[in-house]
Design a protein around this motif. Structure first.
Motif, PDB file in Angstrom:
ATOM      1  N   GLN A 101       0.943  -1.212  -0.253  1.00  0.00           N
ATOM      2  CA  GLN A 101      -0.086  -0.174   0.037  1.00  0.00           C
ATOM      3  C   GLN A 101       0.739   1.359   0.007  1.00  0.00           C
ATOM      4  O   GLN A 101       0.362   2.364  -0.012  1.00  0.00           O
ATOM      5  N   SER A 102       2.239   1.157  -0.083  1.00  0.00           N
ATOM      6  CA  SER A 102       2.959   2.217  -0.125  1.00  0.00           C
ATOM      7  C   SER A 102       4.330   1.655  -0.457  1.00  0.00           C
ATOM      8  O   SER A 102       4.846   0.627  -0.377  1.00  0.00           O
ATOM      9  N   VAL A 103       5.207   2.664  -0.574  1.00  0.00           N
ATOM     10  CA  VAL A 103       6.806   2.513  -1.189  1.00  0.00           C
ATOM     11  C   VAL A 103       7.224   1.793  -0.114  1.00  0.00           C
ATOM     12  O   VAL A 103       8.321   1.057  -0.339  1.00  0.00           O
ATOM     13  N   GLY A 104       7.069   2.384   1.068  1.00  0.00           N
ATOM     14  CA  GLY A 104       7.818   1.452   2.283  1.00  0.00           C
ATOM     15  C   GLY A 104       7.688  -0.050   2.293  1.00  0.00           C
ATOM     16  O   GLY A 104       8.424  -0.709   2.728  1.00  0.00           O
ATOM     17  N   MET A 105       6.187  -0.285   2.163  1.00  0.00           N
ATOM     18  CA  MET A 105       5.843  -1.774   2.188  1.00  0.00           C
ATOM     19  C   MET A 105       6.617  -2.493   1.049  1.00  0.00           C
ATOM     20  O   MET A 105       6.864  -3.642   1.221  1.00  0.00           O
ATOM     21  N   PHE A 106       6.469  -2.033  -0.068  1.00  0.00           N
ATOM     22  CA  PHE A 106       7.117  -2.523  -1.098  1.00  0.00           C
ATOM     23  C   PHE A 106       8.538  -2.603  -0.909  1.00  0.00           C
ATOM     24  O   PHE A 106       9.134  -3.856  -1.488  1.00  0.00           O
ATOM     25  N   ILE A 107       9.361  -1.679  -0.520  1.00  0.00           N
ATOM     26  CA  ILE A 107      10.679  -1.993  -0.269  1.00  0.00           C
ATOM     27  C   ILE A 107      10.918  -3.012   0.722  1.00  0.00           C
ATOM     28  O   ILE A 107      11.886  -3.775   0.784  1.00  0.00           O
ATOM     29  N   GLY A 108      10.248  -2.887   1.933  1.00  0.00           N
ATOM     30  CA  GLY A 108      10.237  -3.933   2.904  1.00  0.00           C
ATOM     31  C   GLY A 108      10.170  -5.630   2.243  1.00  0.00           C
ATOM     32  O   GLY A 108      10.824  -6.572   2.647  1.00  0.00           O
ATOM     33  N   ALA A 109       9.117  -5.735   1.412  1.00  0.00           N
ATOM     34  CA  ALA A 109       8.603  -6.854   0.827  1.00  0.00           C
ATOM     35  C   ALA A 109      10.024  -7.131  -0.041  1.00  0.00           C
ATOM     36  O   ALA A 109      10.410  -8.482  -0.130  1.00  0.00           O
ATOM     37  N   ARG A 110      10.629  -6.404  -0.619  1.00  0.00           N
ATOM     38  CA  ARG A 110      11.737  -6.806  -1.659  1.00  0.00           C
ATOM     39  C   ARG A 110      12.920  -7.303  -0.977  1.00  0.00           C
ATOM     40  O   ARG A 110      13.747  -7.897  -1.248  1.00  0.00           O
ATOM     41  N   PHE A 111      12.863  -6.397   0.227  1.00  0.00           N
ATOM     42  CA  PHE A 111      14.111  -7.017   1.022  1.00  0.00           C
ATOM     43  C   PHE A 111      14.052  -8.328   1.641  1.00  0.00           C
ATOM     44  O   PHE A 111      15.191  -9.222   1.669  1.00  0.00           O
ATOM     45  N   LEU A 112      12.976  -8.642   2.034  1.00  0.00           N
ATOM     46  CA  LEU A 112      12.399 -10.214   2.514  1.00  0.00           C
ATOM     47  C   LEU A 112      12.925 -11.237   1.355  1.00  0.00           C
ATOM     48  O   LEU A 112      13.185 -12.252   1.317  1.00  0.00           O
ATOM     49  N   ILE A 113      12.527 -10.724   0.089  1.00  0.00           N
ATOM     50  CA  ILE A 113      12.495 -11.649  -1.157  1.00  0.00           C
ATOM     51  C   ILE A 113      14.130 -12.030  -1.140  1.00  0.00           C
ATOM     52  O   ILE A 113      14.429 -13.146  -1.415  1.00  0.00           O
ATOM     53  N   GLY A 114      15.018 -10.994  -1.057  1.00  0.00           N
ATOM     54  CA  GLY A 114      16.328 -10.957  -1.325  1.00  0.00           C
ATOM     55  C   GLY A 114      16.811 -11.733  -0.165  1.00  0.00           C
ATOM     56  O   GLY A 114      17.846 -12.765  -0.118  1.00  0.00           O
ATOM     57  N   PHE A 115      16.274 -11.632   1.057  1.00  0.00           N
ATOM     58  CA  PHE A 115      16.921 -12.543   2.499  1.00  0.00           C
ATOM     59  C   PHE A 115      16.396 -13.882   1.972  1.00  0.00           C
ATOM     60  O   PHE A 115      17.339 -14.812   2.358  1.00  0.00           O
ATOM     61  N   GLY A 116      15.302 -14.171   1.703  1.00  0.00           N
ATOM     62  CA  GLY A 116      14.923 -15.604   1.457  1.00  0.00           C
ATOM     63  C   GLY A 116      15.418 -16.339   0.331  1.00  0.00           C
ATOM     64  O   GLY A 116      16.145 -17.517   0.328  1.00  0.00           O
ATOM     65  N   LEU A 117      15.981 -15.411  -0.871  1.00  0.00           N
ATOM     66  CA  LEU A 117      16.538 -15.952  -2.035  1.00  0.00           C
ATOM     67  C   LEU A 117      17.794 -16.400  -1.530  1.00  0.00           C
ATOM     68  O   LEU A 117      18.240 -17.416  -2.377  1.00  0.00           O
ATOM     69  N   THR A 118      18.447 -15.767  -0.777  1.00  0.00           N
ATOM     70  CA  THR A 118      19.890 -16.156  -0.515  1.00  0.00           C
ATOM     71  C   THR A 118      19.955 -17.581   0.102  1.00  0.00           C
ATOM     72  O   THR A 118      20.800 -18.347  -0.281  1.00  0.00           O
ATOM     73  N   PHE A 119      19.075 -18.112   0.966  1.00  0.00           N
ATOM     74  CA  PHE A 119      19.297 -19.274   1.385  1.00  0.00           C
ATOM     75  C   PHE A 119      18.857 -20.397   0.237  1.00  0.00           C
ATOM     76  O   PHE A 119      19.369 -21.450   0.335  1.00  0.00           O
ATOM     77  N   ALA A 120      17.927 -20.108  -0.434  1.00  0.00           N
ATOM     78  CA  ALA A 120      17.618 -20.989  -1.562  1.00  0.00           C
ATOM     79  C   ALA A 120      18.689 -20.960  -2.736  1.00  0.00           C
ATOM     80  O   ALA A 120      19.110 -22.172  -3.153  1.00  0.00           O
ATOM     81  N   ALA A 121      19.107 -19.857  -3.027  1.00  0.00           N
ATOM     82  CA  ALA A 121      20.076 -19.600  -4.085  1.00  0.00           C
ATOM     83  C   ALA A 121      21.609 -20.248  -3.723  1.00  0.00           C
ATOM     84  O   ALA A 121      22.354 -20.596  -4.592  1.00  0.00           O
ATOM     85  N   SER A 122      21.690 -20.212  -2.366  1.00  0.00           N
ATOM     86  CA  SER A 122      23.067 -20.718  -1.880  1.00  0.00           C
ATOM     87  C   SER A 122      23.237 -22.274  -1.876  1.00  0.00           C
ATOM     88  O   SER A 122      24.188 -22.841  -1.800  1.00  0.00           O
ATOM     89  N   ALA A 123      22.093 -22.739  -1.873  1.00  0.00           N
ATOM     90  CA  ALA A 123      21.958 -24.268  -1.636  1.00  0.00           C
ATOM     91  C   ALA A 123      21.685 -25.027  -3.032  1.00  0.00           C
ATOM     92  O   ALA A 123      22.020 -26.088  -3.329  1.00  0.00           O
ATOM     93  N   ALA A 124      20.824 -24.370  -3.602  1.00  0.00           N
ATOM     94  CA  ALA A 124      20.299 -25.263  -5.230  1.00  0.00           C
ATOM     95  C   ALA A 124      21.390 -25.583  -5.894  1.00  0.00           C
ATOM     96  O   ALA A 124      21.306 -26.781  -6.319  1.00  0.00           O
ATOM     97  N   PRO A 125      22.327 -24.687  -6.259  1.00  0.00           N
ATOM     98  CA  PRO A 125      23.115 -25.321  -7.383  1.00  0.00           C
ATOM     99  C   PRO A 125      24.126 -26.121  -6.736  1.00  0.00           C
ATOM    100  O   PRO A 125      24.634 -27.024  -7.329  1.00  0.00           O
ATOM    101  N   LEU A 126      24.485 -25.958  -5.467  1.00  0.00           N
ATOM    102  CA  LEU A 126      25.244 -27.151  -4.705  1.00  0.00           C
ATOM    103  C   LEU A 126      24.567 -28.241  -4.705  1.00  0.00           C
ATOM    104  O   LEU A 126      25.281 -29.557  -5.204  1.00  0.00           O
TER     105      LEU A 126
END
Length: 523
Positions: A125-150
């Motif tokens: 509903q706001s740019v702050g909410m959008f930014i916070g969500a994108r931060f979480l996407i990056g945080f979660g992506l690290t765990f998946a992307a660090s393990a999947a290619p291995l």
């Protein structure tokens, strides 16, 4: 190591004579099943590619720009960079999850976080909410992307490993294609769903992974490291030899994995993270890994990947529909080149592809710069059209090495005990380079326009010199043999001797016979 190609004796892997020539990827149901599970892992890269292309497309959608206050300059940079800032926040934890809890657990954790984050992003509903969500996407992506290619590289059938691991990063463009054409399709929607629909679809790969990841086999190397030797052997036998634990290939793989982990553990247990920089061989590894991480983002590709609309604005192409259409076609072009290179890397070789790629990028980016300058000075439409052509040719060059090889090359030159930590350093370097790109590029383009391209022309020349002198050849080797290249012939001989000796000893105890017992692998 400078300049030369490390020879692979005979040009064939030590395991090549152990592979059953009748066991093909298309006629063996267990290899087909294994590759299906690997596809589940490969879509992690699609999630990452979707994000970059989606953010590129959203900048051409009026509804998104107006809803968030027409972001530009540093705010636009933050909206793009925040995903990678989230990645940085997770890097201190991701290798411990992948090494401690397992590759599958790390992927499940990351995918779960991304499911929640994409829901928040869609409901923003706001740019702050959008930014916070994108931060979480990056945080979660690290765990998946660090393990999947291995996990891909550690469970793949030996003769398929190079192509499948290279395909991992190539499928970045599969996500980019979906995002590009989704934003093109929602462009005309006259409400906020024009950007909420693309935001929601970003979570689809993560939902699939959450549902299916526990059915995927765990890494035999991780299982051996945790003392679960029988399960590791069952997994190798089930997928690589139709359940035959006495198959020569399975025994060779199993004993080589045990020997490599025992050798690595002697050092890693004493030093830990310092091991990455404590020996001559590891320093060589890290020099290459960190360099190709930065090269993959600082070759001029970041301009088009995140700010294509601004690049087009500099050559007079300002219509949003045309920008989105070209973006969609470009992603299909990229995927075709990247996949072709993925399946040729074992035949042509990594070093040849890296050098050819860098030469092509330098030539075509220089020509793109010249045509951009011509348009800026004369307003020539043919010059503007030439810029588009050179963007496509530049990406064809980029895609033959820096899309398919950067992940596969990184994980194959690292020994098991350092693989998760070394891959975390690689991802950390990628995120740092992306954050710089995403903050600096929009500001530089707004300030000096096409003249900013000259910086990348000079940098590409430096990349070519580095690649020529420091990238070595690794084709036709097992993971353990490739890792041993950096530690000298003695380490390679010790590893091969331990594996072959153990296999010979087992054959002696079993009177050299093989049996056809079928062993079901446990998930």
């Amino acid at each position: 190591m400078g300049g030369g190609v490390v020879a692979n004796s005979g040009g064939h892997a030590a395991y090549s004579h152990l592979i059953d020539p009748n066991r093909k990827w298309y006629n063996n149901r267990r290899i087909i099943a294994l590759n299906a599970w690997i596809l589940l892992l490969l879509i992690t890269s699609s999630t990452n590619g979707y994000d970059g292309s989606m953010m590129n497309g959203l900048q051409s959608i009026d509804q998104w720009r107006l809803y968030f206050g027409d972001p530009h300059g540093s705010m636009l940079g933050l909206l793009n960079a925040i995903q990678n800032i989230g990645c940085l926040a997770a890097y201190p934890f991701s290798p411990y999850v992948a090494d401690g809890l397992g590759r599958r657990s790390s992927i499940f954790l990351g995918a779960s976080i991304m499911c929640i984050a994409t829901a928040i992003q869609t409901a923003s509903q706001s740019v702050g909410m959008f930014i916070g969500a994108r931060f979480l996407i990056g945080f979660g992506l690290t765990f998946a992307a660090s393990a999947a290619p291995l996990l891909v590289t550690e469970i793949a059938y030996p003769s398929h490993r190079a192509a499948l691991t290279s395909t991992y990063n190539s499928l970045w463009y599969s996500g980019a294609i979906v995002a590009a054409w989704t934003t093109f399709g929602t462009f005309k929607i006259d409400n906020t769903w024009s950007w909420r629909v693309p935001s929601a679809l970003q979570g689809l790969p993560s939902i699939i992974q959450v549902a299916l990841i526990w059915f995927c086999p765990e890494s035999p190397r991780w299982l051996v490291d945790k003392g679960r030797h029988e399960q590791a052997l069952r997994t190798l036998a089930y997928y690589h030899a139709d359940g035959n634990a006495e198959d020569p290939l399975v025994k060779y793989e199993y004993e080589e994995i045990k020997a490599a982990i025992d050798l690595d553990r002697e050092v890693a247990a004493k030093i830990g993270w310092k091991t990455l920089f404590s020996t001559r061989g590891n320093l060589k590894r890290m020099r290459i890994i960190i360099a190709i991480a930065f090269f993959s983002q600082w070759s001029g590709n970041g301009l088009v990947s995140y700010y294509l609309n601004r690049v087009f604005n500099t050559i007079g192409i300002t219509d949003g529909t045309i920008q989105l259409l070209i973006n969609g076609i470009l992603q299909i072009w990229n995927l075709a080149w990247a996949l072709a290179a993925s399946f040729l890397c074992e035949r042509i070789g990594r070093r040849v592809l890296f050098i050819s790629s860098t030469i092509g990028m330098l030539i075509f980016f220089t020509l793109q710069t010249a045509c951009s300058a011509a348009y800026a000075n004369t307003g020539s439409k043919p010059a503007a059209h030439a810029v588009i052509a050179f963007i496509f040719l530049f990406y064809a060059s980029y895609d033959i090495a820096f899309t398919p090889l950067i992940v596969s090359y990184t994980v194959e030159i690292l020994p098991y005990q350092l693989r998760a930590k070394g891959f975390t350093v690689f991802n950390f370097a990628i995120s740092l380079s992306l954050i710089f790109n995403q903050y600096v590029n929009p500001v530089a383009l707004d300030t000096i326009g096409w003249k900013y391209y000259i910086v990348y022309c000079v940098w590409l020349a430096f990349e070519l010199v580095f690649v020529y002198f420091f990238v070595i050849e690794t084709k036709n080797r097992t993971l353990e043999e490739t890792a041993a290249l950096f530690d000298g012939d003695d380490a390679a001989d010790q590893l091969a001797g331990a594996a072959v000796g153990a296999v010979d000893e087992k054959d002696g105890h079993s009177s050299g016979s093989l049996h056809d017992d079928k062993i079901e692998a446990k998930a």
